[in-house]
Design an enzyme around this catalytic site. Sequence first.
Site, PDB file in Angstrom:
ATOM      1  N   ARG A  54     -19.834  -6.070 -33.957  1.00  0.00           N
ATOM      2  CA  ARG A  54     -19.763  -6.266 -32.511  1.00  0.00           C
ATOM      3  C   ARG A  54     -19.082  -5.082 -31.828  1.00  0.00           C
ATOM      4  O   ARG A  54     -18.322  -4.344 -32.431  1.00  0.00           O
ATOM      5  CB  ARG A  54     -18.977  -7.546 -32.201  1.00  0.00           C
ATOM      6  CG  ARG A  54     -19.668  -8.828 -32.591  1.00  0.00           C
ATOM      7  CD  ARG A  54     -18.800 -10.044 -32.281  1.00  0.00           C
ATOM      8  NE  ARG A  54     -17.620 -10.116 -33.136  1.00  0.00           N
ATOM      9  CZ  ARG A  54     -16.404  -9.771 -32.768  1.00  0.00           C
ATOM     10  NH1 ARG A  54     -16.180  -9.323 -31.541  1.00  0.00           N
ATOM     11  NH2 ARG A  54     -15.387  -9.868 -33.604  1.00  0.00           N
ATOM     12  N   LYS A 191     -23.448 -14.267 -30.178  1.00  0.00           N
ATOM     13  CA  LYS A 191     -22.142 -14.451 -29.565  1.00  0.00           C
ATOM     14  C   LYS A 191     -22.211 -14.507 -28.044  1.00  0.00           C
ATOM     15  O   LYS A 191     -21.307 -15.050 -27.402  1.00  0.00           O
ATOM     16  CB  LYS A 191     -21.197 -13.324 -30.006  1.00  0.00           C
ATOM     17  CG  LYS A 191     -20.739 -13.458 -31.449  1.00  0.00           C
ATOM     18  CD  LYS A 191     -20.070 -14.804 -31.729  1.00  0.00           C
ATOM     19  CE  LYS A 191     -19.534 -14.879 -33.144  1.00  0.00           C
ATOM     20  NZ  LYS A 191     -18.992 -16.242 -33.461  1.00  0.00           N
ATOM     21  N   HIS A 210     -14.537 -21.815 -32.001  1.00  0.00           N
ATOM     22  CA  HIS A 210     -15.055 -20.867 -32.992  1.00  0.00           C
ATOM     23  C   HIS A 210     -14.637 -21.415 -34.356  1.00  0.00           C
ATOM     24  O   HIS A 210     -13.600 -21.054 -34.908  1.00  0.00           O
ATOM     25  CB  HIS A 210     -14.467 -19.482 -32.747  1.00  0.00           C
ATOM     26  CG  HIS A 210     -14.976 -18.450 -33.699  1.00  0.00           C
ATOM     27  ND1 HIS A 210     -14.169 -17.475 -34.235  1.00  0.00           N
ATOM     28  CD2 HIS A 210     -16.204 -18.231 -34.221  1.00  0.00           C
ATOM     29  CE1 HIS A 210     -14.873 -16.700 -35.042  1.00  0.00           C
ATOM     30  NE2 HIS A 210     -16.108 -17.141 -35.042  1.00  0.00           N
ATOM     31  N   SER A 228     -14.030 -13.878 -38.770  1.00  0.00           N
ATOM     32  CA  SER A 228     -14.922 -13.384 -39.812  1.00  0.00           C
ATOM     33  C   SER A 228     -14.121 -12.885 -41.009  1.00  0.00           C
ATOM     34  O   SER A 228     -13.131 -12.174 -40.850  1.00  0.00           O
ATOM     35  CB  SER A 228     -15.790 -12.246 -39.276  1.00  0.00           C
ATOM     36  OG  SER A 228     -16.626 -12.707 -38.247  1.00  0.00           O
ATOM     37  N   LYS A 232     -14.510 -19.056 -43.469  1.00  0.00           N
ATOM     38  CA  LYS A 232     -14.942 -20.194 -42.658  1.00  0.00           C
ATOM     39  C   LYS A 232     -16.297 -20.732 -43.100  1.00  0.00           C
ATOM     40  O   LYS A 232     -16.473 -21.939 -43.305  1.00  0.00           O
ATOM     41  CB  LYS A 232     -14.966 -19.758 -41.190  1.00  0.00           C
ATOM     42  CG  LYS A 232     -15.404 -20.814 -40.194  1.00  0.00           C
ATOM     43  CD  LYS A 232     -14.984 -20.419 -38.787  1.00  0.00           C
ATOM     44  CE  LYS A 232     -15.435 -19.024 -38.407  1.00  0.00           C
ATOM     45  NZ  LYS A 232     -16.891 -18.878 -38.288  1.00  0.00           N
ATOM     46  N   THR A 233     -17.274 -19.859 -43.237  1.00  0.00           N
ATOM     47  CA  THR A 233     -18.612 -20.284 -43.656  1.00  0.00           C
ATOM     48  C   THR A 233     -18.614 -20.704 -45.120  1.00  0.00           C
ATOM     49  O   THR A 233     -19.174 -21.747 -45.490  1.00  0.00           O
ATOM     50  CB  THR A 233     -19.619 -19.149 -43.437  1.00  0.00           C
ATOM     51  OG1 THR A 233     -19.689 -18.850 -42.037  1.00  0.00           O
ATOM     52  CG2 THR A 233     -20.999 -19.539 -43.925  1.00  0.00           C
ATOM     53  N   ASP A 247     -20.182 -22.098 -37.541  1.00  0.00           N
ATOM     54  CA  ASP A 247     -19.505 -21.097 -36.712  1.00  0.00           C
ATOM     55  C   ASP A 247     -19.075 -21.544 -35.320  1.00  0.00           C
ATOM     56  O   ASP A 247     -18.009 -21.149 -34.868  1.00  0.00           O
ATOM     57  CB  ASP A 247     -20.411 -19.870 -36.573  1.00  0.00           C
ATOM     58  CG  ASP A 247     -19.675 -18.644 -36.062  1.00  0.00           C
ATOM     59  OD1 ASP A 247     -18.537 -18.402 -36.512  1.00  0.00           O
ATOM     60  OD2 ASP A 247     -20.229 -17.927 -35.221  1.00  0.00           O
ATOM     61  N   ARG A 313     -24.767  -9.439 -43.666  1.00  0.00           N
ATOM     62  CA  ARG A 313     -25.000 -10.799 -43.170  1.00  0.00           C
ATOM     63  C   ARG A 313     -26.353 -11.338 -43.610  1.00  0.00           C
ATOM     64  O   ARG A 313     -27.279 -10.590 -43.909  1.00  0.00           O
ATOM     65  CB  ARG A 313     -24.966 -10.806 -41.641  1.00  0.00           C
ATOM     66  CG  ARG A 313     -23.648 -10.383 -41.021  1.00  0.00           C
ATOM     67  CD  ARG A 313     -22.691 -11.522 -40.902  1.00  0.00           C
ATOM     68  NE  ARG A 313     -21.454 -11.156 -40.233  1.00  0.00           N
ATOM     69  CZ  ARG A 313     -20.552 -12.033 -39.808  1.00  0.00           C
ATOM     70  NH1 ARG A 313     -20.762 -13.328 -39.991  1.00  0.00           N
ATOM     71  NH2 ARG A 313     -19.443 -11.625 -39.224  1.00  0.00           N
TER      72      ARG A 313
END
Length: 515
Positions: A54, A191, A210, A228, A232-233, A247, A313
Amino acid sequence: MAQTGVLLRRLQGIATIRSGANRAQMATAALMAGEGRLTSSGALAVTTGAYTGRSPKDKYIVRDALTDPHVWWENSGAMAPAQFDLLLEDMLSFATGRALYHEQLSAGADPAFRMAVSVFTETAWHALFIRNLLIRDAGEGAPMAATILHLPGFVADPVRHGTRTGTVIALDMSRNIVLIAGTHYAGEIKKSVFSLLNFHAPLNGVFPMHCSANVGPDGSTALFFGLSGTGKTTLSSDPSRPLIGDDEHLWSGSGVANIEGGCYAKTANLSAAAEPEIFAATKRFGTVIENVVINEASGEPDFADLSLTENTRAAYPLDLLSSVAPGGLGAPPRSVVFLTADAFGVLPPIARLTPEQAAYHFLSGYTAKVAGTERGVTEPTATFSACFGAPFMSHHPHVYGDLFVRRLAEGGAQVWLINTGWIGGAFGVGKRIDIAATRRLVDAALSGELDTAAMRIDPNFGFEVPLAVAGLPKRLLDPRANWSDAGAYDTAAASLARMFEANMRRFEREAVAAE
């Protein structure tokens, strides 16, 4: 959907609009245009050039009568309405004579708070990407609608458009129009949808988060907050706990709703043994694999090769997973997990928080920026990101903090702080906590196993730390015992505690300034 209709009609008059293609057609179009290549299992592998993460400093919100009193301007770049309109007109001129892909999708699984999302993009693989990521229906009857014009080939003019560089992500909250240019990184599209809902949801009493979410065998919902690279995932992708989403979610009085319809999982060093659900999804046709090196001879992704970026990703629809919560909905959560990658090696692998401590750590959002997630970040760096997602927060963090406290009070969820970062020393000295150990800690917390466990009080942060967890060495739970020099640990822990205090003083000053 008035704005969407107006922009669609304008684009139809100047460009060739391709709508309604299925995933196979979009993958084929991407291959024919030279946008990517197929892996041996049929996933579409693409690269994004110079932008592999990003560009938060190139994001702007139009400052107008709606946004001016609400937006946390210290955290968001402001763009004048006239500049946005000029940028829009120049992007439409750029689109003239081109072929654009149009995806009509939606965001928000709760019908009471849903947004129809119309995406126009100049590349087939970006169309496939966002179709994988959002909810695959047109959002008919949704109370809100948004339009995203994504033209990565257009380069903004800082003098003419008031931007910092040729890259721009500009959001008009009043008309719900998003303009993205100068970057091929697909995460900007995803996003931007989250940013829109982060502005509108609090104004409607809904808490945007988030976080990832899943459901236990007894139907109890768990939330996982973290930036990130914190897991989390990975930690929420558990075959025994159906996934609500990986997410972005909304928490209202009726429960938890996924914003999206897919997953955007990190794949750095991905393995079938440690992350079987994600690994299997990368083998499916139509999955978009981003910035992963592909073996030229075998066509196999090399997830250990991070030469392009550490922010590799995979984007795939939720229905590729073996265990998914129906409808993207869940009951109000019983457990909330804060994930942090502590680069200093100070925090314990798990701690239990009181509601007051939970509010403090939610506003703090301590973690480490992981290499590759943002441009210019080449190694893990300690940071505080309010609400575990400051780059996406439109309002001041206290707005989201108040919503969090309210939801906790309504449902009585237990909050846990889990460190997925370093132990035995800071980054470069210590080692990253093993994912299998972290999974065991998460299981113990969510199952209720730790509800009556013996605890000690951490002398630096005041939260409770279990003395023992079945199946794990007791030493793991005491970070001080893992350092070769206990005095050095004490110094590092005191330093981190002071950083927390300094960060909270900053919020106090900002809150006063906003009043």
